[in-house]
Write an enzyme that holds these catalytic residues in place. Sequence first.
Site, PDB file in Angstrom:
ATOM      1  N   GLU A 155       0.810  -1.217   0.000  1.00 52.59           N
ATOM      2  CA  GLU A 155       0.000   0.000   0.000  1.00 52.59           C
ATOM      3  C   GLU A 155       0.846   1.272   0.000  1.00 52.59           C
ATOM      4  O   GLU A 155       0.326   2.373   0.179  1.00 52.59           O
ATOM      5  CB  GLU A 155      -0.977  -0.016   1.181  1.00 52.59           C
ATOM      6  CG  GLU A 155      -2.036  -1.087   1.034  1.00 52.59           C
ATOM      7  CD  GLU A 155      -3.077  -1.078   2.131  1.00 52.59           C
ATOM      8  OE1 GLU A 155      -2.937  -0.317   3.120  1.00 52.59           O
ATOM      9  OE2 GLU A 155      -4.053  -1.841   2.007  1.00 52.59           O
TER      10      GLU A 155
ATOM     11  N   GLU B 265     -10.782  -5.375   8.523  1.00 50.10           N
ATOM     12  CA  GLU B 265      -9.723  -4.372   8.579  1.00 50.10           C
ATOM     13  C   GLU B 265      -8.640  -4.633   7.536  1.00 50.10           C
ATOM     14  O   GLU B 265      -8.210  -3.721   6.840  1.00 50.10           O
ATOM     15  CB  GLU B 265      -9.110  -4.340   9.985  1.00 50.10           C
ATOM     16  CG  GLU B 265      -7.949  -3.391  10.140  1.00 50.10           C
ATOM     17  CD  GLU B 265      -8.322  -1.929  10.001  1.00 50.10           C
ATOM     18  OE1 GLU B 265      -7.426  -1.136   9.669  1.00 50.10           O
ATOM     19  OE2 GLU B 265      -9.493  -1.563  10.210  1.00 50.10           O
TER      20      GLU B 265
ATOM     21  N   VAL C  86      -2.650 -11.462   1.261  1.00 47.46           N
ATOM     22  CA  VAL C  86      -2.021 -12.727   0.885  1.00 47.46           C
ATOM     23  C   VAL C  86      -0.602 -12.390   0.462  1.00 47.46           C
ATOM     24  O   VAL C  86      -0.371 -11.397  -0.225  1.00 47.46           O
ATOM     25  CB  VAL C  86      -2.785 -13.413  -0.270  1.00 47.46           C
ATOM     26  CG1 VAL C  86      -2.059 -14.661  -0.748  1.00 47.46           C
ATOM     27  CG2 VAL C  86      -4.216 -13.741   0.164  1.00 47.46           C
TER      28      VAL C  86
ATOM     29  N   GLY D 172      -6.647 -17.519  -5.342  1.00 46.95           N
ATOM     30  CA  GLY D 172      -7.876 -17.929  -4.677  1.00 46.95           C
ATOM     31  C   GLY D 172      -7.808 -17.906  -3.154  1.00 46.95           C
ATOM     32  O   GLY D 172      -8.824 -18.100  -2.482  1.00 46.95           O
ATOM     33  N   ILE D 173      -6.623 -17.656  -2.599  1.00 47.23           N
ATOM     34  CA  ILE D 173      -6.474 -17.642  -1.143  1.00 47.23           C
ATOM     35  C   ILE D 173      -7.219 -16.452  -0.534  1.00 47.23           C
ATOM     36  O   ILE D 173      -7.880 -16.580   0.498  1.00 47.23           O
ATOM     37  CB  ILE D 173      -4.990 -17.630  -0.744  1.00 47.23           C
ATOM     38  CG1 ILE D 173      -4.314 -18.914  -1.220  1.00 47.23           C
ATOM     39  CG2 ILE D 173      -4.836 -17.463   0.763  1.00 47.23           C
ATOM     40  CD1 ILE D 173      -2.796 -18.912  -1.094  1.00 47.23           C
ATOM     41  N   GLY D 174      -7.138 -15.302  -1.181  1.00 45.07           N
ATOM     42  CA  GLY D 174      -7.850 -14.123  -0.687  1.00 45.07           C
ATOM     43  C   GLY D 174      -9.352 -14.368  -0.635  1.00 45.07           C
ATOM     44  O   GLY D 174     -10.016 -13.986   0.326  1.00 45.07           O
TER      45      GLY D 174
ATOM     46  N   ASN E 167      -6.299  -0.005  -6.182  1.00 46.33           N
ATOM     47  CA  ASN E 167      -6.150  -1.458  -6.097  1.00 46.33           C
ATOM     48  C   ASN E 167      -7.183  -2.127  -7.006  1.00 46.33           C
ATOM     49  O   ASN E 167      -8.193  -2.670  -6.561  1.00 46.33           O
ATOM     50  CB  ASN E 167      -6.300  -1.919  -4.643  1.00 46.33           C
ATOM     51  CG  ASN E 167      -5.921  -3.378  -4.459  1.00 46.33           C
ATOM     52  OD1 ASN E 167      -5.825  -4.146  -5.409  1.00 46.33           O
ATOM     53  ND2 ASN E 167      -5.724  -3.761  -3.212  1.00 46.33           N
TER      54      ASN E 167
ATOM     55  N   TYR F  24     -14.384  -7.277  -5.715  1.00 46.65           N
ATOM     56  CA  TYR F  24     -15.532  -6.835  -4.933  1.00 46.65           C
ATOM     57  C   TYR F  24     -16.740  -6.559  -5.819  1.00 46.65           C
ATOM     58  O   TYR F  24     -17.879  -6.867  -5.450  1.00 46.65           O
ATOM     59  CB  TYR F  24     -15.177  -5.616  -4.082  1.00 46.65           C
ATOM     60  CG  TYR F  24     -14.083  -5.899  -3.080  1.00 46.65           C
ATOM     61  CD1 TYR F  24     -14.031  -7.116  -2.390  1.00 46.65           C
ATOM     62  CD2 TYR F  24     -13.081  -4.977  -2.825  1.00 46.65           C
ATOM     63  CE1 TYR F  24     -13.024  -7.385  -1.477  1.00 46.65           C
ATOM     64  CE2 TYR F  24     -12.069  -5.236  -1.901  1.00 46.65           C
ATOM     65  CZ  TYR F  24     -12.053  -6.444  -1.240  1.00 46.65           C
ATOM     66  OH  TYR F  24     -11.053  -6.706  -0.334  1.00 46.65           O
TER      67      TYR F  24
ATOM     68  N   GLU G 173     -19.458   8.014  -1.998  1.00 45.96           N
ATOM     69  CA  GLU G 173     -20.085   9.187  -1.412  1.00 45.96           C
ATOM     70  C   GLU G 173     -19.469   9.604  -0.075  1.00 45.96           C
ATOM     71  O   GLU G 173     -19.547  10.759   0.305  1.00 45.96           O
ATOM     72  CB  GLU G 173     -21.577   8.878  -1.198  1.00 45.96           C
ATOM     73  CG  GLU G 173     -22.395  10.048  -0.736  1.00 45.96           C
ATOM     74  CD  GLU G 173     -23.874   9.711  -0.623  1.00 45.96           C
ATOM     75  OE1 GLU G 173     -24.603  10.552  -0.105  1.00 45.96           O
ATOM     76  OE2 GLU G 173     -24.290   8.621  -1.038  1.00 45.96           O
TER      77      GLU G 173
END
Length: 158
Positions: A27, A84, A88, A96-98, A125, A132, A142
Amino acid sequence: MNITVRKGTIDDLPQVLKLVQELADFERAPQEVTNTLEDMRRDGFGQEPIFKFFVAESEEEGIVGLSLYYTAYSTWKGKTIYLEDLVVTEHLRRSGIGRQLFNAVAQEAKEVGAKRFAWQVLEWNEPAIAFYKKIGASLDGEWYNCRMTEEQIKAYSA
């Protein structure tokens, strides 16, 4: 590679903290991690635990993934599970672990009767955002994220 997802224990914390640092590197904020093993032991396994976590583990490499979450509360909806961190280790991302770790927390949210399951994702990201969206999560542009550092809290409360 055979991966097992299980609830985390106090003995997992050294590897968990390494994954947290790896996430901070990803990050672009490695200097921001000031949490210590002592802090995590107290906060996760002390008299009043404030977080829980799942780990993804392989026999070959040990802990290779983490999903850390806690219970929050919405005055509008009620009990909320807040994810939070989901991380991985780099060389196993997109395997696929995430998803397995995410699913573990989603299942926990269902089992505890949560009315909301929430998390954040950095705007750059793109792989996470695509995941997602694919699972049907709402991405809300927003709201602003607001926070104070420890120093800001002390200055404000002085």
